[in-house]
Design a protein around this motif. Structure first.
Motif, short mmCIF file in Angstrom:
data_model
loop_
_atom_site.label_atom_id
_atom_site.label_comp_id
_atom_site.label_asym_id
_atom_site.label_seq_id
_atom_site.Cartn_x
_atom_site.Cartn_y
_atom_site.Cartn_z
N MET A 248 10.72 -3.58 5.67
CA MET A 248 10.33 -2.33 5.01
C MET A 248 8.81 -2.18 4.99
SD MET A 248 11.30 -0.94 1.18
CE MET A 248 13.05 -0.88 1.55
N VAL A 249 8.11 -3.27 4.73
CA VAL A 249 6.64 -3.25 4.72
C VAL A 249 6.11 -2.81 6.08
CG1 VAL A 249 4.58 -4.72 4.64
CG2 VAL A 249 6.36 -4.97 2.90
N ILE A 250 6.67 -3.39 7.14
CA ILE A 250 6.21 -3.05 8.50
C ILE A 250 6.50 -1.59 8.83
CG2 ILE A 250 6.61 -3.51 10.95
CD1 ILE A 250 7.17 -6.45 10.12
N VAL A 251 7.69 -1.12 8.45
CA VAL A 251 8.07 0.27 8.73
C VAL A 251 7.14 1.24 8.00
CG1 VAL A 251 9.85 2.02 8.33
CG2 VAL A 251 10.48 -0.21 9.26
N ILE A 252 6.90 0.99 6.70
CA ILE A 252 6.04 1.88 5.92
C ILE A 252 4.62 1.87 6.48
CG2 ILE A 252 5.00 2.28 3.65
CD1 ILE A 252 7.57 1.17 2.41
N ALA A 253 4.11 0.67 6.78
CA ALA A 253 2.75 0.56 7.33
C ALA A 253 2.64 1.32 8.64
CB ALA A 253 2.39 -0.91 7.53
N ALA A 254 3.66 1.18 9.51
CA ALA A 254 3.65 1.88 10.80
C ALA A 254 3.67 3.39 10.60
CB ALA A 254 4.85 1.43 11.63
N MET A 255 4.48 3.85 9.64
CA MET A 255 4.58 5.28 9.40
C MET A 255 3.29 5.85 8.84
SD MET A 255 8.47 5.61 7.90
CE MET A 255 8.31 7.36 7.62
N VAL A 256 2.66 5.12 7.90
CA VAL A 256 1.40 5.60 7.33
C VAL A 256 0.32 5.67 8.41
CG1 VAL A 256 -0.47 5.06 5.72
CG2 VAL A 256 1.91 4.81 4.98
N ILE A 257 0.20 4.60 9.20
CA ILE A 257 -0.80 4.57 10.28
C ILE A 257 -0.54 5.71 11.27
CG2 ILE A 257 -1.64 3.28 12.28
CD1 ILE A 257 -1.03 0.71 10.66
N GLY A 258 0.71 5.83 11.68
CA GLY A 258 1.07 6.83 12.68
C GLY A 258 0.85 8.25 12.19
N TYR A 259 1.30 8.54 10.95
CA TYR A 259 1.19 9.90 10.44
C TYR A 259 -0.26 10.29 10.14
CZ TYR A 259 6.19 10.82 10.07
OH TYR A 259 7.50 11.05 10.37
N VAL A 260 -1.05 9.36 9.64
CA VAL A 260 -2.46 9.64 9.40
C VAL A 260 -3.16 9.92 10.73
CG1 VAL A 260 -4.66 8.68 8.63
CG2 VAL A 260 -2.62 8.38 7.22
N ALA A 261 -2.85 9.11 11.74
CA ALA A 261 -3.44 9.30 13.07
C ALA A 261 -3.01 10.63 13.69
CB ALA A 261 -3.06 8.13 13.97
N LEU A 262 -1.72 10.96 13.55
CA LEU A 262 -1.22 12.22 14.09
C LEU A 262 -1.86 13.42 13.39
CD1 LEU A 262 2.60 11.49 14.55
CD2 LEU A 262 0.95 12.03 16.36
#
Length: 397
Positions: A248-262
């Motif tokens: 869950m930590v990895i998924v949330i971190a990936a989503m935050v990084i990805g969405y902020v970058a997008l």
């Protein structure tokens, strides 16, 4: 004036959801009114009384203790990171999820959390007159999260009719997981997070009862209880919980990084087309009518509208990280309604999570009910978040 706007907002949201209902004649207004009264009393108790404030402080202290326990484990593995004066979001907010999930699973293993969910769900069902399973599920997903709660009742879901399956999908849009509360508390005020939790639970029932009303017979109104044979041994349970936590930590971190970058990339493209145009500005225009109905005005209304759009299209973490740095510049009413609105999983990615869960535990034909009604899930998620924020706004000025 702003109080009246806030009050009007409650009726506007209910009216808009009612207009979206395909079976308006089946809506049980008595249950809706009862739930609204109960929610108003809960909100007043939590935010308007000393006892309620004390209760919230005690719950917040408990979660603070959980986070401190988690920090000891994190410090053992990452001593240099935790020794910094300003600990990164990944370590302060996300890594504690591993321990908190494990803690809640231990409570479930020994039947403590299960007993609490069952009793509170029974009370809600008796008060509102709504089905037991739906009431039980609303409490369950508050502690476990939407996908975990759906998995627990998978045996009963497999025999439900499509209409009722859709109800559970609609309700799942407004979930909150106990394991994620610690992350929220590291960014926003605790009292509004804990105010949002029971309101989202009851509003999920309320909105689903308007958006997808139906009758449930006594024979169908039962709650599935997993047999003891399905329970693993204690050490397998906690080990699995820790692995679920890190995933869950990895998924949330990936989503935050990805969405902020997008978002940054999209802002760059929009700025190239129209100077100064950003996705935040677009959201502030689209959601501004609802922000004004939260009793806001001027720049605060536009800013909260922007947060609403960011939360729905990305996730609540991105929006909470934004408001975290501006808490000192906002008045209490603005903070209250904004944080309450943000405290749930209602966004586009949650629709995918719900569909994926249905597809994994049910047949492809049955899971299709979610794909056909994505708009209803989004209306539910937005409606619940708005209604909870408006109710909290009535008591914080």
């Amino acid at each position: 004036m702003f109080f009246l706007l806030n009050l009007l907002g409650v009726f506007v949201v209910l009216g808009l959801v009612f207009l979206c209902s395909p079976n308006k004649k089946k809506v049980k207004w008595k249950s809706i009114i009862i739930l609204l009264v109960v929610e108003a009393l809960i909100t007043w108790f939590m935010l308007g009384t000393r006892v309620g404030s004390w209760v919230i402080n005690q719950i917040a202290a408990f979660f603070t203790w959980l986070i401190s326990c988690a920090s000891q484990g994190i410090s053992f593995v990452f001593p240099s990171a935790m020794a910094n004066e300003n600990v990164d979001f990944f370590f302060s907010a996300l890594m504690p999820i591993i321990f908190i999930i494990t803690f809640f699973d231990i409570l479930s293993y020994f039947g403590i959390l299960t007993w609490l969910i069952d009793k509170v769900g029974w009370v809600i069902s008796k008060i509102s007159g709504l089905p037991k399973l739906e009431s039980f599920f609303s409490i369950q997903m508050m502690f476990l999260g939407n996908t975990e709660a759906l998995a627990v009742i998978r045996q009963q879901l497999s025999v439900l009719k499509e209409h009722r399956l859709l109800t559970f999908g609609i309700m799942s849009m407004s979930s909150i997981s106990g394991s994620i509360i610690g992350a929220y508390l590291s960014m926003v005020p605790a009292q509004y997070v804990f105010a949002a939790i029971p309101l989202n639970c009851l509003n999920a029932l309320l909105i689903a009862s308007i958006l997808n009303p139906g009758d449930v017979s006594k024979e169908e109104d039962i709650v599935y209880v997993p047999p003891k044979e399905e329970r693993k041994d204690f050490f397998s349970t906690i080990s699995n919980s820790m692995l679920v936590g890190i995933n869950m930590v990895i998924v949330i971190a990936a989503m935050v990084i990805g969405y902020v970058a997008l978002t940054a990339a999209l802002n760059g493209i929009l700025g190239f087309i129209v100077h100064g145009l950003t996705i935040q500005k677009i959201f502030s225009i689209i959601f501004s009518p609802f922000a004004y109905l939260l009793g806001l005005s001027g720049s605060d209304a536009l800013y909260v509208a922007q947060l609403m759009g960011i939360k729905i299209t990305t996730n609540e973490f991105v929006a909470m990280l934004d408001i975290k740095d501006r808490l000192k510049d906002l008045d209490e009413h603005t903070i209250a309604v904004a944080v309450t609105f943000l405290t749930s999983f209602a966004n586009f990615s949650t629709v995918g999570m719900i569909y994926g869960t249905y597809n994994s535990i049910l047949s492809e034909e049955k899971s299709g009910i979610i794909g056909k009604n994505v708009w209803k899930l989004l209306v539910s998620g937005i409606g619940v978040s708005l209604l909870s924020a408006m109710l909290v706004g009535l008591f914080v000025w």
